[in-house]
Design a protein around this motif. Structure first.
Motif, PDB file in Angstrom:
ATOM      1  N   VAL A  54       0.833  -1.207   0.000  1.00 17.11           N
ATOM      2  CA  VAL A  54       0.000   0.000   0.000  1.00 17.11           C
ATOM      3  C   VAL A  54       0.864   1.252   0.000  1.00 17.11           C
ATOM      4  O   VAL A  54       0.637   2.200  -0.790  1.00 17.11           O
ATOM      5  N   LEU A  55       1.866   1.296   0.872  1.00 18.85           N
ATOM      6  CA  LEU A  55       2.730   2.487   0.911  1.00 18.85           C
ATOM      7  C   LEU A  55       3.557   2.606  -0.365  1.00 18.85           C
ATOM      8  O   LEU A  55       3.852   3.721  -0.816  1.00 18.85           O
ATOM      9  N   TRP A  56       3.953   1.489  -0.930  1.00 19.50           N
ATOM     10  CA  TRP A  56       4.650   1.510  -2.227  1.00 19.50           C
ATOM     11  C   TRP A  56       3.753   2.172  -3.267  1.00 19.50           C
ATOM     12  O   TRP A  56       4.181   3.062  -3.996  1.00 19.50           O
ATOM     13  N   MET A  57       2.501   1.731  -3.322  1.00 22.45           N
ATOM     14  CA  MET A  57       1.552   2.259  -4.305  1.00 22.45           C
ATOM     15  C   MET A  57       1.348   3.763  -4.128  1.00 22.45           C
ATOM     16  O   MET A  57       1.313   4.530  -5.098  1.00 22.45           O
ATOM     17  N   LEU A  58       1.229   4.210  -2.879  1.00 20.64           N
ATOM     18  CA  LEU A  58       0.932   5.613  -2.602  1.00 20.64           C
ATOM     19  C   LEU A  58       2.139   6.530  -2.793  1.00 20.64           C
ATOM     20  O   LEU A  58       1.966   7.732  -3.042  1.00 20.64           O
ATOM     21  N   SER A  59       3.345   5.977  -2.684  1.00 20.96           N
ATOM     22  CA  SER A  59       4.527   6.849  -2.677  1.00 20.96           C
ATOM     23  C   SER A  59       5.352   6.810  -3.952  1.00 20.96           C
ATOM     24  O   SER A  59       6.114   7.746  -4.217  1.00 20.96           O
ATOM     25  N   ALA A  60       5.251   5.747  -4.760  1.00 25.09           N
ATOM     26  CA  ALA A  60       6.164   5.589  -5.901  1.00 25.09           C
ATOM     27  C   ALA A  60       6.069   6.754  -6.875  1.00 25.09           C
ATOM     28  O   ALA A  60       7.090   7.258  -7.358  1.00 25.09           O
ATOM     29  N   ARG A  61       4.847   7.201  -7.182  1.00 27.06           N
ATOM     30  CA  ARG A  61       4.696   8.303  -8.132  1.00 27.06           C
ATOM     31  C   ARG A  61       5.321   9.580  -7.588  1.00 27.06           C
ATOM     32  O   ARG A  61       5.947  10.354  -8.328  1.00 27.06           O
ATOM     33  N   ARG A  62       5.179   9.799  -6.292  1.00 25.06           N
ATOM     34  CA  ARG A  62       5.764  10.998  -5.675  1.00 25.06           C
ATOM     35  C   ARG A  62       7.288  10.934  -5.660  1.00 25.06           C
ATOM     36  O   ARG A  62       7.957  11.949  -5.851  1.00 25.06           O
ATOM     37  N   TRP A  63       7.843   9.737  -5.413  1.00 27.77           N
ATOM     38  CA  TRP A  63       9.293   9.597  -5.474  1.00 27.77           C
ATOM     39  C   TRP A  63       9.812   9.908  -6.871  1.00 27.77           C
ATOM     40  O   TRP A  63      10.825  10.602  -7.027  1.00 27.77           O
ATOM     41  N   GLY A  64       9.136   9.376  -7.888  1.00 29.48           N
ATOM     42  CA  GLY A  64       9.573   9.631  -9.254  1.00 29.48           C
ATOM     43  C   GLY A  64       9.532  11.106  -9.604  1.00 29.48           C
ATOM     44  O   GLY A  64      10.473  11.653 -10.199  1.00 29.48           O
ATOM     45  N   ALA A  65       8.442  11.783  -9.229  1.00 31.42           N
ATOM     46  CA  ALA A  65       8.329  13.219  -9.504  1.00 31.42           C
ATOM     47  C   ALA A  65       9.377  14.008  -8.716  1.00 31.42           C
ATOM     48  O   ALA A  65       9.939  14.995  -9.218  1.00 31.42           O
ATOM     49  N   LEU A  66       9.665  13.568  -7.481  1.00 38.13           N
ATOM     50  CA  LEU A  66      10.691  14.248  -6.686  1.00 38.13           C
ATOM     51  C   LEU A  66      12.054  14.125  -7.353  1.00 38.13           C
ATOM     52  O   LEU A  66      12.846  15.084  -7.341  1.00 38.13           O
ATOM     53  N   SER A  67      12.345  12.972  -7.954  1.00 39.55           N
ATOM     54  CA  SER A  67      13.638  12.822  -8.636  1.00 39.55           C
ATOM     55  C   SER A  67      13.746  13.735  -9.848  1.00 39.55           C
ATOM     56  O   SER A  67      14.859  14.124 -10.235  1.00 39.55           O
TER      57      SER A  67
END
Length: 398
Positions: A54-67
């Motif tokens: 669940v946390l992977w699903m919620l955070s992966a897009r934000r991590w990518g945009a942060l990079s």
């Protein structure tokens, strides 16, 4: 035009993917015995894995945009440092708890919470690594480099549980301490060997990219990753039960057969992704269509299995097809967006991967209660649909 090997820092990314996956799979290999020794229920183990998804699903897009905003290297270093610290805390807690078991609620809270945080921070690694490859590899040539990352993940899936099982036979707590060292090694290699990266949005104009699953350019990659993750997680969660019920094996032999089947999966993935690395001129859409078709046949054939060798063969064929699909949906997503959107696109695809990790185990176990063949037949249909959609999508592109 760059070749996949021209991507700077690719060996460091491959190493991080290898040891990161080994650490993730080591936990899966020992959670069963840990749960038993601490007096917890089986569903507590499932809850810890689901929470991470669940946390992977919620955070992966934000991590990518942060990079995209602050640079790939900075995100990788931050995420791997947090991943390592949390894994050390998990190892210390388990070691202490096994010596003097605490209250059940405390163990549930610690295992679920710490495992969820592991998923939160490791979710940064796959999309950021994929975005970095997309930054440097030329469009249409990215699948080969993505396949190197995929092969590293596949090797980690095979070696991680095997090494964890051997160490756990000697000392259960030691397994998690050794696993905790792996992200520390990945952090050191990334800091040493990965060159500094310029934030992608620094050279872009206009608003920051906010890609969603519904972006028309990402429809096929999103469908491919969702179908692939549903298929893989359904197969992982049901194989042990299938070996016991259909093949009439005792529990210990069923667990052994499940381990052999997952080893066959790793081998199939590796062989297929080596082919993707070699045949760099094949379009990602074609790899997805071919791989989905092969996997559909492999998974659906499990419904006919009556002997152990047939189960291993079916899983190997299914994994061989998946080896074509996994690097290709990442490459297709990268080819479909602009340079300053690579992190956001990789994150969007990775978040769907997390969704599949959450839905797949629940769906697989529910269908298995109907009949052992049901999960595999459903997966065959899902992948068959993906093969048709990818084939039609390719014709439209031409």
């Amino acid at each position: 035009m760059r070749s996949p090997s021209a991507v700077s820092g690719l060996p460091a990314l491959v190493f991080a993917a290898l040891v990161g996956t080994m650490a993730m799979m080591a936990f899966v290999a020992v959670i069963g015995p840990v749960v038993r020794l601490l007096g917890l229920s089986e569903w507590h183990a499932g809850l810890s894995v689901t929470a991470a998804g669940v946390l992977w699903m919620l955070s992966a897009r934000r991590w990518g945009a942060l990079s995209d905003r602050i640079g790939r290297r900075r995100v990788l270093l931050t995420a791997l440092a947090a991943y390592a610290l949390i894994y050390v805390a998990l190892a210390v807690y388990v070691d202490t708890a096994l010596q003097s078991p605490p209250a059940v609620w405390l163990s549930v809270l610690a295992l679920v919470g710490l495992r969820a945080l592991v998923g939160l921070f490791y979710a940064a690694v796959p999309p950021t690594a994929a975005a970095l490859v997309a930054d440097e590899a030329a469009p249409g040539r990215r699948a080969g480099a993505m396949a190197k990352l995929g092969t590293a993940n596949a090797v980690g899936m095979v070696v991680g549980p095997a090494a964890a099982g051997w160490i756990a036979f000697q000392n259960l707590s030691l397994t998690l301490y050794v696993a905790a060292l792996l992200p520390v090694l990945a952090l050191g290699v990334i800091a040493w060997r990965l060159p500094a990266t310029v934030p992608a949005v620094a050279t872009a104009t206009g608003p920051r990219p906010r890609l969603s699953w519904r972006d028309p350019r990402l429809r096929l990659p999103v469908l491919a990753v969702f179908a692939a993750m549903i298929s893989v997680t359904v197969a992982q969660v049901t194989v042990g039960f299938f070996a016991i019920d259909r093949l009439r094996l005792p529990p210990a032999e069923g667990a052994r057969m499940a381990g052999l089947a997952l080893t066959a999966v790793g081998v199939g993935l590796i062989v297929a992704q080596v082919g993707v690395m070699k045949l760099t001129t094949v379009p990602p859409r074609r790899w997805i269509a071919l791989g989905a078709l092969v996997s559909a046949v492999g998974f659906a054939s499990v419904a006919l299995v009556q002997l152990p060798w047939q189960l291993l063969a079916s899983y190997a064929v299914a994994a061989f097809g998946m080896g074509f699909v996994f690097p290709s949906f990442q490459a297709l997503a990268a080819d479909s967006v602009e340079a300053h959107e690579q992190g956001a696109a990789a994150g969007a695809v990775a978040s769907v991967q997390g969704l599949g990790m959450v839905i797949g185990p629940m769906l697989g176990t529910l269908l298995y209660r109907v009949t052992p063949s049901a999960p595999y037949l459903l997966v065959g249909v899902v992948l068959g649909v993906l093969a048709v959609v990818a084939g039609l999508h390719g014709r439209g592109a031409r």
